[in-house]
Design an enzyme around this catalytic site. Structure first.
Site, PDB file in Angstrom:
ATOM      1  N   CYS A   1      26.922 -11.735  26.353  1.00 14.22           N
ATOM      2  CA  CYS A   1      28.324 -11.719  25.961  1.00 14.22           C
ATOM      3  C   CYS A   1      29.220 -11.535  27.184  1.00 14.22           C
ATOM      4  O   CYS A   1      29.309 -12.428  28.013  1.00 14.22           O
ATOM      5  CB  CYS A   1      28.549 -10.655  24.879  1.00 14.22           C
ATOM      6  SG  CYS A   1      30.104 -10.857  23.981  1.00 14.22           S
TER       7      CYS A   1
ATOM      8  N   HIS B   1      24.009 -11.412  20.737  1.00 15.36           N
ATOM      9  CA  HIS B   1      23.551 -10.066  21.113  1.00 15.36           C
ATOM     10  C   HIS B   1      22.154  -9.741  20.584  1.00 15.36           C
ATOM     11  O   HIS B   1      22.031  -9.164  19.492  1.00 15.36           O
ATOM     12  CB  HIS B   1      24.513  -9.029  20.524  1.00 15.36           C
ATOM     13  CG  HIS B   1      25.852  -8.989  21.177  1.00 15.36           C
ATOM     14  ND1 HIS B   1      26.116  -8.222  22.285  1.00 15.36           N
ATOM     15  CD2 HIS B   1      27.008  -9.624  20.876  1.00 15.36           C
ATOM     16  CE1 HIS B   1      27.387  -8.373  22.648  1.00 15.36           C
ATOM     17  NE2 HIS B   1      27.938  -9.230  21.806  1.00 15.36           N
TER      18      HIS B   1
ATOM     19  N   GLU C   1      20.320  -7.359  21.577  1.00 13.25           N
ATOM     20  CA  GLU C   1      20.150  -5.900  21.583  1.00 13.25           C
ATOM     21  C   GLU C   1      20.659  -5.249  20.303  1.00 13.25           C
ATOM     22  O   GLU C   1      20.401  -4.080  20.057  1.00 13.25           O
ATOM     23  CB  GLU C   1      20.820  -5.288  22.828  1.00 13.25           C
ATOM     24  CG  GLU C   1      22.330  -5.073  22.748  1.00 13.25           C
ATOM     25  CD  GLU C   1      23.149  -6.353  22.913  1.00 13.25           C
ATOM     26  OE1 GLU C   1      22.567  -7.443  22.902  1.00 13.25           O
ATOM     27  OE2 GLU C   1      24.384  -6.234  23.027  1.00 13.25           O
TER      28      GLU C   1
END
Lengths: 80, 220
Positions: B86, B194, B196
């Site tokens: 990002c 994302h 994560e």
């Protein structure tokens, strides 16, 4: 010296904000405004007194930080 | 395996990245402040998501010129794996480590939802956990995720197999539906989604856990 740097998106790069502004202008009844593009203006004062040296420094600033050459053009105006 | 997460002012996915890395490596990463000049010994560097420097000037522009980035660029060029997620992707393009730029989303809206990606290339160290053509689900949350590059650059990315992830349903206007790319040496990945954020069923998915586990296995 005073400097004014104008950063604009390269032609051919989609500018959705410009398009939105164009749509809003049209909505307000301003007809006949086309190809609206949004850019940014950066102003600064320089200690430099030599115009050529000031311009060279500003070119370097534009290349290293103020503009992104992938998508933006810049122009420099200098006044005493 | 030692990993590092770079923390910029207004990074906001740094702790998520740390949890994902600790889960995958068994060891908490070093959190490295943007103002530091040196990196600790590290086998993997993550530039996390967020809004570094308030997105002033251009997203990622200020962070790309911060003191720590000189060390990151040096390590990246020497072959250390680097992931920019990002805002991290924006920083990598601004730093010149990846081609192209991330522009304002074509629809002008901030887009925050889970998107499906197609794994275009599973030969990369960043995607070896997946099979080619596999669909994976990662969240996106960005305003400036519209990947732009000139057509020559896009052609080169495609022909060299450097498009690793592609959007199935393009959320932001990115050229050729590109969601994630690698550099020519293959050790630097930039992606807007994302991984994560999906490392546990409690978080709504585990595709991100597979992403980090695969990367750790590939790096060794």
């Amino acid at each position: 010296m005073k400097a004014r740097i104008t950063v604009t998106l390269k032609s051919g790069v989609l500018d959705p904000q410009g398009k939105a502004i164009e749509g809003a202008l049209s909505g307000l009844g301003f007809s006949g405004a086309h190809n609206v593009r949004q850019g940014k203006v950066i102003e600064m004062k320089l200690d430099e007194t030599d115009e050529a040296a000031a311009r060279a420094k500003l070119e370097d600033m534009c290349k290293k930080l103020l503009a992104n050459p992938v998508m933006e053009n810049y122009s420099i105006e200098l006044t005493a | 395996m030692k990993s590092s997460v770079i923390v910029f002012p207004a990074s906001n996915c740094d702790r998520d990245a740390a949890v994902a890395l600790e889960q995958a490596t068994g060891k908490a990463p070093d959190m490295v402040w943007h103002g530091d000049a040196e990196l600790p010994a590290t086998d993997l560097i993550v530039l996390p998501g967020g809004f570094s420097y308030g997105d002033y000037l251009r997203s990622g522009a200020m962070a790309a010129r911060s003191p720590i980035m000189r060390a990151v660029i040096e390590k990246a060029k020497a072959g250390t794996p680097v992931i920019g997620i990002c805002n991290g992707f924006q920083i990598l393009t601004e730093a010149g480590l990846l081609p192209g730029a991330l522009m304002r989303n074509a629809g002008l809206n901030f887009v925050c939802r889970t998107v499906t990606l197609k794994v275009e290339n599973n030969q990369s160290m960043f995607s070896s956990a997946f099979s080619k053509g596999q669909s994976v689900n990662f969240p996106v949350a960005h305003h400036d995720g519209n990947f732009f590059a000139d057509s020559e650059t896009l052609d080169r990315l495609e022909s060299e197999g450097r498009v690793v992830f592609r959007y199935v349903d393009n959320p932001n206007g990115s050229a050729r539906d590109i969601a994630g790319i690698v550099n020519d040496s293959g050790n630097i990945l930039g992606m807007m989604p994302h991984p994560e954020r999906v490392i546990s069923p409690l978080l709504g998915g585990v595709d991100g856990a597979a992403f980090f586990k695969g990367l750790v296995d590939a790096v060794g």
